[in-house]
Design an enzyme around this catalytic site. Sequence first.
Site, PDB file in Angstrom:
ATOM      1  N   ARG A  16       0.760  -1.257  -0.204  1.00 26.25           N
ATOM      2  CA  ARG A  16       0.185  -0.008   0.043  1.00 26.25           C
ATOM      3  C   ARG A  16       0.669   1.306  -0.052  1.00 26.25           C
ATOM      4  O   ARG A  16       0.785   2.068  -0.985  1.00 26.25           O
ATOM      5  CB  ARG A  16      -0.924   0.111   1.188  1.00 26.25           C
ATOM      6  CG  ARG A  16      -2.007   0.806   0.998  1.00 26.25           C
ATOM      7  CD  ARG A  16      -1.729   2.276   1.239  1.00 26.25           C
ATOM      8  NE  ARG A  16      -1.486   2.478   2.800  1.00 26.25           N
ATOM      9  CZ  ARG A  16      -0.934   3.410   3.230  1.00 26.25           C
ATOM     10  NH1 ARG A  16      -0.652   4.516   2.378  1.00 26.25           N
ATOM     11  NH2 ARG A  16      -0.272   3.551   4.505  1.00 26.25           N
ATOM     12  N   HIS A  20       3.343   4.484  -3.533  1.00 27.63           N
ATOM     13  CA  HIS A  20       3.788   5.726  -3.808  1.00 27.63           C
ATOM     14  C   HIS A  20       5.145   5.687  -4.691  1.00 27.63           C
ATOM     15  O   HIS A  20       5.270   6.811  -5.388  1.00 27.63           O
ATOM     16  CB  HIS A  20       3.937   6.501  -2.466  1.00 27.63           C
ATOM     17  CG  HIS A  20       2.448   6.879  -2.032  1.00 27.63           C
ATOM     18  ND1 HIS A  20       1.541   7.738  -2.497  1.00 27.63           N
ATOM     19  CD2 HIS A  20       2.047   6.516  -0.526  1.00 27.63           C
ATOM     20  CE1 HIS A  20       0.678   7.898  -1.522  1.00 27.63           C
ATOM     21  NE2 HIS A  20       0.787   7.084  -0.591  1.00 27.63           N
ATOM     22  N   SER A 170       4.228  11.179   9.122  1.00 23.92           N
ATOM     23  CA  SER A 170       3.951  11.321   7.666  1.00 23.92           C
ATOM     24  C   SER A 170       5.098  12.112   7.043  1.00 23.92           C
ATOM     25  O   SER A 170       5.604  11.885   5.502  1.00 23.92           O
ATOM     26  CB  SER A 170       2.777  12.065   7.067  1.00 23.92           C
ATOM     27  OG  SER A 170       1.670  11.331   7.900  1.00 23.92           O
ATOM     28  N   HIS A 197       3.514   4.481  12.968  1.00 26.97           N
ATOM     29  CA  HIS A 197       3.935   4.515  11.637  1.00 26.97           C
ATOM     30  C   HIS A 197       5.134   5.512  11.155  1.00 26.97           C
ATOM     31  O   HIS A 197       4.793   6.719  11.119  1.00 26.97           O
ATOM     32  CB  HIS A 197       2.506   4.608  10.607  1.00 26.97           C
ATOM     33  CG  HIS A 197       2.989   4.455   9.127  1.00 26.97           C
ATOM     34  ND1 HIS A 197       2.409   3.388   8.319  1.00 26.97           N
ATOM     35  CD2 HIS A 197       3.521   5.545   8.377  1.00 26.97           C
ATOM     36  CE1 HIS A 197       2.709   3.935   6.925  1.00 26.97           C
ATOM     37  NE2 HIS A 197       3.217   5.103   6.967  1.00 26.97           N
ATOM     38  N   HIS A 199       8.591   7.056   8.852  1.00 28.84           N
ATOM     39  CA  HIS A 199       9.222   7.198   7.750  1.00 28.84           C
ATOM     40  C   HIS A 199      10.524   7.625   8.169  1.00 28.84           C
ATOM     41  O   HIS A 199      11.071   8.240   9.166  1.00 28.84           O
ATOM     42  CB  HIS A 199       8.650   8.292   6.971  1.00 28.84           C
ATOM     43  CG  HIS A 199       7.330   7.947   6.205  1.00 28.84           C
ATOM     44  ND1 HIS A 199       7.188   7.460   4.983  1.00 28.84           N
ATOM     45  CD2 HIS A 199       6.124   7.821   6.592  1.00 28.84           C
ATOM     46  CE1 HIS A 199       6.245   6.827   4.527  1.00 28.84           C
ATOM     47  NE2 HIS A 199       5.100   7.354   5.724  1.00 28.84           N
TER      48      HIS A 199
END
Lengths: 350, 350
Positions: A16, A20, A170, A197, A199
Amino acid sequence: MTAASRLVTIYDPTLRDGQHAVRHQLGVAALRGYAQAADAAGVPVVEVGHGNGLGASSLQVGRAAVGDDVMLSTVREALPHSRMAVFMLPGWGTSDDLRKAVAHGADVLRIGVHCTETSLAERHLGFLREQDAEAQCVLMMSHMATPAQLAEHAAIVVGYGAQAVGIMDSAGHFLPADVSARIGAITAAVGVPVIFHGHNNLGMAVANSVAAAEAGATILDACARGFGAGAGNTQLEVLVPVLERTGFSTGIDLYALLDAAEFAERELMPAPPVTGSLSIVSGLAGVFSGFKHQVLDASVRAGVDPRDVFFELGRRQAIAGQEDMIVDVVAELGARQLGVHGVRAQEIGA
Amino acid sequence: MTAASRLVTIYDPTLRDGQHAVRHQLGVAALRGYAQAADAAGVPVVEVGHGNGLGASSLQVGRAAVGDDVMLSTVREALPHSRMAVFMLPGWGTSDDLRKAVAHGADVLRIGVHCTETSLAERHLGFLREQDAEAQCVLMMSHMATPAQLAEHAAIVVGYGAQAVGIMDSAGHFLPADVSARIGAITAAVGVPVIFHGHNNLGMAVANSVAAAEAGATILDACARGFGAGAGNTQLEVLVPVLERTGFSTGIDLYALLDAAEFAERELMPAPPVTGSLSIVSGLAGVFSGFKHQVLDASVRAGVDPRDVFFELGRRQAIAGQEDMIVDVVAELGARQLGVHGVRAQEIGA
């Protein structure tokens, strides 16, 4: 796994969030092959979809090579043991998309909202609970809110029916202490599992995820080879053994996980994510790195430094959906440069 | 840079440790171009040489494209502001190499020894102090020693004349708490600047380097794009802004540093380092990732899993120079597999 080790449940959004990095072009063979490999490794939950979630395939953010129905049925079949998750941004997706995903056998449905706009999740979380489907909610761009604000909004979405709640870094902006404070505040405020989550814009995705687990998060997202836009996500096959060494257990088989990551590197991505200049700058500025292509295009045309554009977007707290702001910022920075040139020309008597 | 920020001195071994990733084949244009870019960014110290240091170019570890003399004179000329460092492993290099490096204008000479074999550094450190040259000592494979042992050996090399001392996480095995304990113990034991040099096998190089600074290290090594063997070193252009955000100052210009890193990605390396399976496994096992090619070759020939070979080498505490152990381990694992097959064959009555 020692008796004392604490269980962390790994969610794997390779199919998912990784979309990107390839403009949502993963094909059926890639989806099936990776899902099978993750299932064989004992990854508990595999998340699949367009990068922006259910219903998002469009001209505006990019059409997926494979539609939601085929994506979900392909991955469902490829997961004899693992659970399947989907992601949805209200507005891009609707209740109909959620109903369809449940019918396709999605076990967990995750609603994503900007960290302080949780009211947008109320209807969908309520709908999912009516369907008796497992509902989660993730607060995006969470560096833009304080620990107290995040705790407050986490409690709000639990009130709407979320059975797990957490935060997405994000922009890849957090350092471990930032994560500890936020996850700690959320864990203290809610009685459901807490999600992190990450990055990797500042090289901290693994360290941040471990910090999250130590602060009470019990669900961690991570992708094979960090597959994702820009600097990518937390690298799954690194996170798992590091967690195990740190006193957590995941139930995942290391060698099979390494095999899955090698499949991903070979079949899913042109090359693993690199932490390049604009990834670093967007992380520092606190701007979603998905802005990169538009910032680059506009900056190059106007002859301004795209790094300045990112820092200015950060100062203005730009978030996804506000891409128009890029045009304004580039125009203003360009005008300022021209002004400076004008002054210089006068100074030298031209 | 705030008044309260603590200064960290960045050493940049892109043109030395990075050589491992390209089998020591950096050419004069690449050496010159990167050194100029690092100097322009205000990187205080640029380290150059064969990957294994002065005098190491050889059939055994690989011949460098450019000899020490040309390498040093090229980089010296390209550094109008930055200081130049060299690295030497006693045995590969000799006092003559050190004398030559000083004549070429090397400002800092770093002697590397296995973490518990510090007596090997005595003669060279003494020689450098006699020459009035700045001498440092780094303890390699430092995860194989306790904090107390490292502190003891750090004090020993300071007694030999080292004006800075520190540790290399040669196998990329450390997590931040491991680094804090070791740097803290060394800082308490010596009165000279303390060095940390990380590798990214477990995705922790940046976090480990910050932990080192917080525990008292004032010299941190880092390479553009993490250029180095396997998973690579600490990524320089990520570390610098993260340090600045954490309350340290480096005196380095971020944009010029990002430009240097882009030059490095374009001109020095075929691709930036990736944390692949064997990098992860060697980091977990605590084995120098430079073993990778030999482990792979021998494992594939014998039909054994190279990951098993790394973990067994870790159990046996193999270090560089003991590559013969690879052959033994592969042979034993191969024989064990055959034994299992034999039993199975009997079980099915063959």
